[in-house]
Design a protein around this motif. Structure first.
Motif, PDB file in Angstrom:
ATOM      1  N   GLY A  53       0.885  -1.196   0.103  1.00 11.21           N
ATOM      2  CA  GLY A  53       0.008   0.082   0.060  1.00 11.21           C
ATOM      3  C   GLY A  53       0.797   1.184   0.153  1.00 11.21           C
ATOM      4  N   THR A  54       2.106   1.070   0.007  1.00 10.46           N
ATOM      5  CA  THR A  54       2.955   2.505  -0.046  1.00 10.46           C
ATOM      6  C   THR A  54       3.956   2.343  -1.208  1.00 10.46           C
ATOM      7  OG1 THR A  54       4.952   1.495   1.371  1.00 10.46           O
ATOM      8  CG2 THR A  54       2.978   2.599   2.395  1.00 10.46           C
ATOM      9  N   ILE A  55       4.227   3.607  -1.697  1.00  8.83           N
ATOM     10  CA  ILE A  55       5.331   3.514  -2.689  1.00  8.83           C
ATOM     11  C   ILE A  55       6.862   4.034  -1.977  1.00  8.83           C
ATOM     12  CG2 ILE A  55       5.729   4.374  -5.016  1.00  8.83           C
ATOM     13  CD1 ILE A  55       3.493   3.018  -4.967  1.00  8.83           C
ATOM     14  N   ARG A  56       7.714   3.295  -2.304  1.00  9.52           N
ATOM     15  CA  ARG A  56       9.067   3.521  -1.743  1.00  9.52           C
ATOM     16  C   ARG A  56       9.919   4.227  -2.606  1.00  9.52           C
ATOM     17  NH1 ARG A  56       9.249   0.602   3.436  1.00  9.52           N
ATOM     18  NH2 ARG A  56       7.368  -0.601   3.413  1.00  9.52           N
ATOM     19  N   SER A  57      10.621   5.217  -2.018  1.00  7.78           N
ATOM     20  CA  SER A  57      11.897   5.582  -2.976  1.00  7.78           C
ATOM     21  C   SER A  57      12.982   4.838  -2.803  1.00  7.78           C
ATOM     22  CB  SER A  57      12.152   7.303  -2.375  1.00  7.78           C
ATOM     23  OG  SER A  57      13.332   7.505  -3.024  1.00  7.78           O
ATOM     24  N   VAL A  58      13.604   4.349  -3.947  1.00  8.46           N
ATOM     25  CA  VAL A  58      14.773   3.643  -4.170  1.00  8.46           C
ATOM     26  C   VAL A  58      15.682   4.302  -5.220  1.00  8.46           C
ATOM     27  CG1 VAL A  58      15.577   1.055  -4.738  1.00  8.46           C
ATOM     28  CG2 VAL A  58      13.216   1.600  -3.554  1.00  8.46           C
ATOM     29  N   VAL A  59      16.745   4.310  -4.595  1.00  9.45           N
ATOM     30  CA  VAL A  59      18.018   4.702  -5.605  1.00  9.45           C
ATOM     31  C   VAL A  59      18.815   3.391  -6.272  1.00  9.45           C
ATOM     32  CG1 VAL A  59      20.086   5.948  -5.820  1.00  9.45           C
ATOM     33  CG2 VAL A  59      18.259   6.692  -4.432  1.00  9.45           C
ATOM     34  N   CYS A  60      18.654   3.433  -7.541  1.00  7.55           N
ATOM     35  CA  CYS A  60      19.448   2.010  -8.026  1.00  7.55           C
ATOM     36  C   CYS A  60      20.343   2.499  -9.152  1.00  7.55           C
ATOM     37  CB  CYS A  60      18.322   1.436  -8.896  1.00  7.55           C
ATOM     38  SG  CYS A  60      18.771  -0.148  -9.318  1.00  7.55           S
ATOM     39  N   GLY A  61      21.737   1.884  -8.977  1.00 10.14           N
ATOM     40  CA  GLY A  61      22.475   1.914 -10.180  1.00 10.14           C
ATOM     41  C   GLY A  61      22.498   1.016 -11.166  1.00 10.14           C
ATOM     42  N   ALA A  62      21.604  -0.092 -11.273  1.00 16.22           N
ATOM     43  CA  ALA A  62      21.713  -1.044 -12.222  1.00 16.22           C
ATOM     44  C   ALA A  62      21.319  -0.305 -13.649  1.00 16.22           C
ATOM     45  CB  ALA A  62      20.525  -1.969 -12.055  1.00 16.22           C
ATOM     46  N   PRO A  63      21.714  -0.713 -14.808  1.00  7.21           N
ATOM     47  CA  PRO A  63      21.517  -0.314 -16.029  1.00  7.21           C
ATOM     48  C   PRO A  63      20.146  -0.459 -16.662  1.00  7.21           C
ATOM     49  CG  PRO A  63      23.173  -1.643 -16.372  1.00  7.21           C
ATOM     50  CD  PRO A  63      23.264  -1.671 -14.871  1.00  7.21           C
ATOM     51  N   ASN A  64      19.607  -1.484 -16.334  1.00 10.18           N
ATOM     52  CA  ASN A  64      18.272  -2.078 -16.731  1.00 10.18           C
ATOM     53  C   ASN A  64      17.081  -1.619 -15.977  1.00 10.18           C
ATOM     54  OD1 ASN A  64      19.002  -3.740 -14.657  1.00 10.18           O
ATOM     55  ND2 ASN A  64      17.794  -5.438 -15.514  1.00 10.18           N
ATOM     56  N   ALA A  65      17.370  -0.689 -14.856  1.00  7.55           N
ATOM     57  CA  ALA A  65      16.339  -0.383 -14.106  1.00  7.55           C
ATOM     58  C   ALA A  65      15.362   0.600 -14.965  1.00  7.55           C
ATOM     59  CB  ALA A  65      16.601   0.355 -12.707  1.00  7.55           C
ATOM     60  N   ARG A  66      14.169   0.401 -15.099  1.00  6.96           N
ATOM     61  CA  ARG A  66      13.092   1.049 -15.764  1.00  6.96           C
ATOM     62  C   ARG A  66      11.525   1.056 -15.469  1.00  6.96           C
ATOM     63  NH1 ARG A  66      13.755  -3.866 -17.949  1.00  6.96           N
ATOM     64  NH2 ARG A  66      11.652  -4.802 -18.874  1.00  6.96           N
ATOM     65  N   THR A  67      11.068   2.074 -16.011  1.00  6.66           N
ATOM     66  CA  THR A  67       9.616   2.353 -15.495  1.00  6.66           C
ATOM     67  C   THR A  67       8.872   0.993 -16.018  1.00  6.66           C
ATOM     68  OG1 THR A  67       9.824   4.498 -15.636  1.00  6.66           O
ATOM     69  CG2 THR A  67       7.560   3.538 -15.646  1.00  6.66           C
ATOM     70  N   GLY A  68       7.923   0.356 -15.221  1.00 11.94           N
ATOM     71  CA  GLY A  68       7.291  -0.583 -15.339  1.00 11.94           C
ATOM     72  C   GLY A  68       7.754  -1.952 -15.327  1.00 11.94           C
ATOM     73  N   MET A  69       9.083  -2.135 -14.903  1.00 12.29           N
ATOM     74  CA  MET A  69       9.414  -3.563 -14.824  1.00 12.29           C
ATOM     75  C   MET A  69       9.298  -3.969 -13.520  1.00 12.29           C
ATOM     76  SD  MET A  69      13.536  -2.790 -14.002  1.00 12.29           S
ATOM     77  CE  MET A  69      13.851  -4.480 -14.032  1.00 12.29           C
ATOM     78  N   LYS A  70       9.506  -5.287 -13.223  1.00 15.93           N
ATOM     79  CA  LYS A  70       9.111  -6.078 -12.040  1.00 15.93           C
ATOM     80  C   LYS A  70      10.343  -6.448 -11.361  1.00 15.93           C
ATOM     81  CE  LYS A  70       4.291  -6.816 -12.303  1.00 15.93           C
ATOM     82  NZ  LYS A  70       3.161  -7.871 -12.344  1.00 15.93           N
ATOM     83  N   ALA A  71      10.800  -6.394 -10.285  1.00 15.53           N
ATOM     84  CA  ALA A  71      11.936  -6.750  -9.656  1.00 15.53           C
ATOM     85  C   ALA A  71      11.964  -7.448  -8.414  1.00 15.53           C
ATOM     86  CB  ALA A  71      12.941  -5.570  -9.750  1.00 15.53           C
ATOM     87  N   VAL A  72      13.055  -7.904  -7.783  1.00 13.44           N
ATOM     88  CA  VAL A  72      13.068  -8.505  -6.310  1.00 13.44           C
ATOM     89  C   VAL A  72      13.461  -7.233  -5.567  1.00 13.44           C
ATOM     90  CG1 VAL A  72      13.832 -10.125  -5.013  1.00 13.44           C
ATOM     91  CG2 VAL A  72      13.437 -10.750  -7.327  1.00 13.44           C
TER      92      VAL A  72
END
Length: 823
Positions: A72-91
């Motif tokens: 129920g919450t949206i968290r702020s995450v700083v990521c250095g991975a080159p494949n991080a993008r809007t709409g993806m699902k990750a662990v």
């Protein structure tokens, strides 16, 4: 033996948690070696959805993301991975999670001015691989907020247990489930496979030519199969226990090996020459290419499976590549056989072949399972690969494995020390598969199930007539109890819980405990401690070595050659432990440690007879003696080795006066700087000397090296003497020196022995303290000086008496050696 929790639950209907199952396994004797629970490690990690991923305002290589983790919450995450993008699902890892790859506990923080409340993980960070190029990119249908381990099927713990050699039935998931069900952790699910209808005649038939090795075999063909990768569930189960999936047909046989403890093999029918498969002994000059890629030369002592062209498989151990299944296989023939455990074990050792099939056959498998196992395997092949089944081809008959055993209820407490009610004991046996034949107030008689080859002393091919003969012989001797009830008692105690059996001290046989060591063991320990006190390092080496090197130290009969050595240069039983120490000293010198002093108490192997093994204490010294405060270091010599040998003999109670030295040491010693210590003319107690220079050069000993051997078996045990008042003479001892001129070839020991025997009532010790050769002495002569100790006991000696003893000493030495007293 490995299995997964979900695999176990295919046979065991239970709601017990993993910890209870592990505790029960340990309690019933199936010791847990380890547990791999990736689900517990990855439990905090959730599937997240990247709502937005934009460029970090203060860093070129970072992305500022907003991630939904399903709470129920949206968290702020700083990521250095080159494949991080809007709409993806990750662990996603939340604060407090421990990253498996680094062990770091994640904390919320701020990176370059942007809050970071979680972490998106790569495969390497999760401990699932080496990929670290980017974060895991999950499929679009991955459910947000679900634990990643659950979604990925990683929440199935893998358990590894230790199996004792007698428990062949526990080398199967079903056997383990049966034990746990008997211990009260659930219910064993039934196993009753439906019969697969036969559509066509079998293309192959069985012929048994070696009924002792294989009394019974079944086979069935399935045509129209499509071989390829096995289903994911099957691959996952095999991978979890350390097996590599190969193809569907092979994976199915591996499944049944672990699931039911029933090894199977499949032949590609198109590759089999002729219409017959023979179970027969191997023949001379026959070989086949095994599935491990090695060419195996079979022997007449092996049982093989052969077609018209020759050997296709080493029966019960490993199949061959020629008739194995592959992507082009369209018809297979399933082999389901019963083999003699002893023959399987001997063949496996003979060819150094290890396989899961051999592990089970040599412990004994379920002799009655063949028909059901064949039906189950046929059904799974058709389910996964398609096709239709043939008729069953068989040869031989099911062996008479049926037998009975009895348990007296009073023995549970009397011998086992546990208080188990008769009804509870019978219930345990019934849950383990034993059938009650008869019961009264005192005992129960049960039939032993076909999978328990360890109960009632029967092997996998136990014959009921043999047991009947044993019972008849026992009855003739008046023995009423002939059934091996200890096997049943063990089962009752085991399932009740081995940890519940009370610890009871053994009865005290006598107020004064007997010696912990035998005289032989005590002498061996004393010899080792004596050498350790002399600065030698105690070694333990192999009893075998390179036959070419062993031949330099003694006889190397062919009967002491190893047929299956652990290494090519360890193929001969050693003739003396000194040979092993010489090699050890050479290795030390090669690594820059030239001054070594090594000793070992080990066996010397003379021949293959029961008396052909001798206990020997050996030692070797190389380089220089250790530096000492009152003397500089010097090169070691043969006398150092002689001193070591004499120290051991003295510690073992050998009287030094009884020893003689002869210069006839074996050829691996220096011929002029070695000798043997004898007690009497025949008994050799020890030998010593410099290692032969030629041998030193061959074995890599550049400097001086001396060694010794003390033969413990030849050293007589000291006579037991009653304790008496110590001998403390009232008079002071006298010491007189004598210098003799003697031929250089005369041993100094001859003078010492002659002087000691001149007057035994007064002379207590004779010692050589000087040897001189050189100027002012005739050529070929040496001067030997002796110190003689006289111990008067009744009165002080007068000068005349002392002179008389001296005259006797001079006369005795002159008579024995021809020596003359120097002026």
């Amino acid at each position: 033996m490995k299995f997964t929790l979900s695999w176990l639950k295919r046979h065991l209907d239970t709601e017990s948690p993993l910890d209870d199952i592990l505790a029960a396994l340990n309690s019933i004797g199936l010791e847990v070696e380890g547990v791999e629970d990736r689900g517990a490690t990855l439990a905090p990690f959730r599937i997240g959805y990247v709502v937005e991923a934009v460029q970090h305002p203060n860093a070129d290589r970072l992305r500022a993301c907003r991630v939904d983790v399903g709470d129920g919450t949206i968290r702020s995450v700083v990521c250095g991975a080159p494949n991080a993008r809007t709409g993806m699902k990750a662990v996603v890892a939340l604060p407090g999670s421990v990253i498996p790859a680094t062990g770091v506990t994640l904390k919320a923080g701020e990176i370059r001015g942007v809050k970071s409340e979680a972490m998106m993980c790569s495969a390497r960070e999760l401990g699932l691989g080496e990929d670290h190029d980017g974060i895991l990119d999950l499929p679009a249908d991955a459910p947000v907020g679900t634990p990643y381990a659950t979604w990925a099927g990683l929440d199935d713990p893998v358990v590894e247990i230790s199996i004792t050699p007698n428990r062949g039935d526990a080398l199967s998931v079903r056997g383990i489930a049966r034990d746990l069900a008997a211990a009260g952790l659930g219910t064993l699910r039934p196993f009753a496979p439906e019969k697969v209808p036969a559509v066509y005649p079998s293309p192959l038939r069985w012929v048994i030519e070696d009924a002792e090795a294989c009394p019974w075999v079944l086979g069935r063909a399935v045509r129209g199969v499509k071989n390829g990768p096995s289903p994911q569930w099957l691959q996952d189960r095999l991978t979890a226990i350390g097996l590599r999936p190969i193809n569907a047909l092979v994976d199915i046989t591996n499944w049944f090996t672990f699931d039911l403890g029933r090894p199977l093999h499949v032949f590609d029918v198109a590759k089999v020459k002729g219409d017959t498969l023979w179970m027969r002994p191997g023949r001379e000059d026959e070989s086949y290419l095994a599935l491990n890629g090695k060419e195996i030369a079979v022997t007449p002592q092996d049982c093989v499976i052969a077609d018209a062209d020759g050997v296709e498989s080493l029966a019960g151990i490993m199949g061959g590549e020629h008739s194995g299944s592959d992507a082009g296989t369209t018809e297979v023939f399933i082999e389901c056989a019963l083999f003699d455990p002893v023959r399987i074990a001997l063949s496996g050792r003979r060819h150094d072949l290890r396989s899961d099939a051999r592990q089970r056959f040599e412990r004994g498998i379920d002799a009655a399972l063949l028909p059901d196992a064949l039906e189950a395997a046929t059904a799974m092949i058709i389910e996964i690969c398609g096709g239709e089944a043939s008729e069953v081809s068989s040869a031989g008959t099911e062996p008479a494995w049926q037998r009975q055993a009895s348990l007296r209820f009073g023995r549970i407490a009397g011998l086992g020390g546990a208080d188990v009610a008769p009804d509870a004991a019978v219930g345990i046996l019934e849950r383990l598969g034993f059938g009650v034949v008869s019961r009264d107030a005192e005992k129960v008689t049960v039939s032993v199930p076909s999978w328990r080859n360890d109960v009632a002393g029967a092997g996998a091919l136990a014959q009921a007539p043999a047991l009947d003969a044993a019972k008849a012989a026992a009855a003739a001797e008046g023995c009423a109890q002939v059934e091996p009830e200890c096997d049943l008692l063990e089962e009752v105690l085991r399932i009740t819980g081995l940890d519940r059996v009370p610890a009871v001290s053994l009865p005290v046989s006598s107020p004064v405990p007997k010696p912990a060591l035998t005289p032989k063991q005590a002498r061996a320990t004393l010899a080792r401690r004596t050498l350790a006190a002399r600065g030698m390092m105690d070694c333990v080496s192999y009893g075998f070595m390179d036959s070419r090197i062993a031949a330099k130290f003694g006889e190397t009969p062919e009967t002491l050659r190893l047929l299956n050595p652990i290494a090519a240069d360890l193929d001969q039983m050693r003739p003396t432990p000194l040979a092993s120490l010489v090699l050890a000293a050479a290795r030390n010198i090669a690594r820059g440690y030239p001054d070594v002093a090594l000793s070992e108490l080990g066996a010397a192997y003379l021949d293959a007879s029961p008396d052909g093994q001798a206990a020997v204490v050996s030692g070797i010294r190389t380089g220089a003696t250790p530096r000492h405060w009152d003397a500089p270091a010097r090169a070691i010599d043969a006398m150092d080795a002689k001193g070591d040998a004499l120290a051991v003999l003295l510690a073992l109670g050998v009287p030094m006066a009884a020893l003689t030295v002869t210069a006839d040491a074996p050829g691996f010693y220096h011929p002029g700087r070695s000798g043997q210590l004898r007690q009497g003319p025949k008994t050799v107690l020890a030998r010593f000397g410099e290692i032969h220079p030629k041998l030193r050069e061959e074995l890599g000993l550049p400097g001086a090296a001396v060694g010794f051997e003390v033969f413990l078996d030849a050293v007589p045990e000291p006579k037991k003497r009653k304790k008496s008042v110590p001998d403390l003479p009232s008079f002071q001892p006298l010491r007189r020196d004598f210098a003799f001129l003697v031929d250089a070839v005369v041993p100094a020991e001859s003078l010492v022995r002659a002087a000691r025997g001149a007057e035994r009532t007064l002379i207590t010790d004779v010692a050589l303290f000087d040897r001189y050769a050189g100027e002012k002495l005739p050529e070929g002569k040496v001067s030997l000086a002796l110190e003689v100790t006289l111990q008067p006991r009744e009165k002080s000696l007068t000068d005349a008496e002392i002179e008389a003893v001296g005259a006797k000493i001079v006369a005795a030495v002159a008579k024995a050696t021809g020596a003359t007293l120097r002026g």
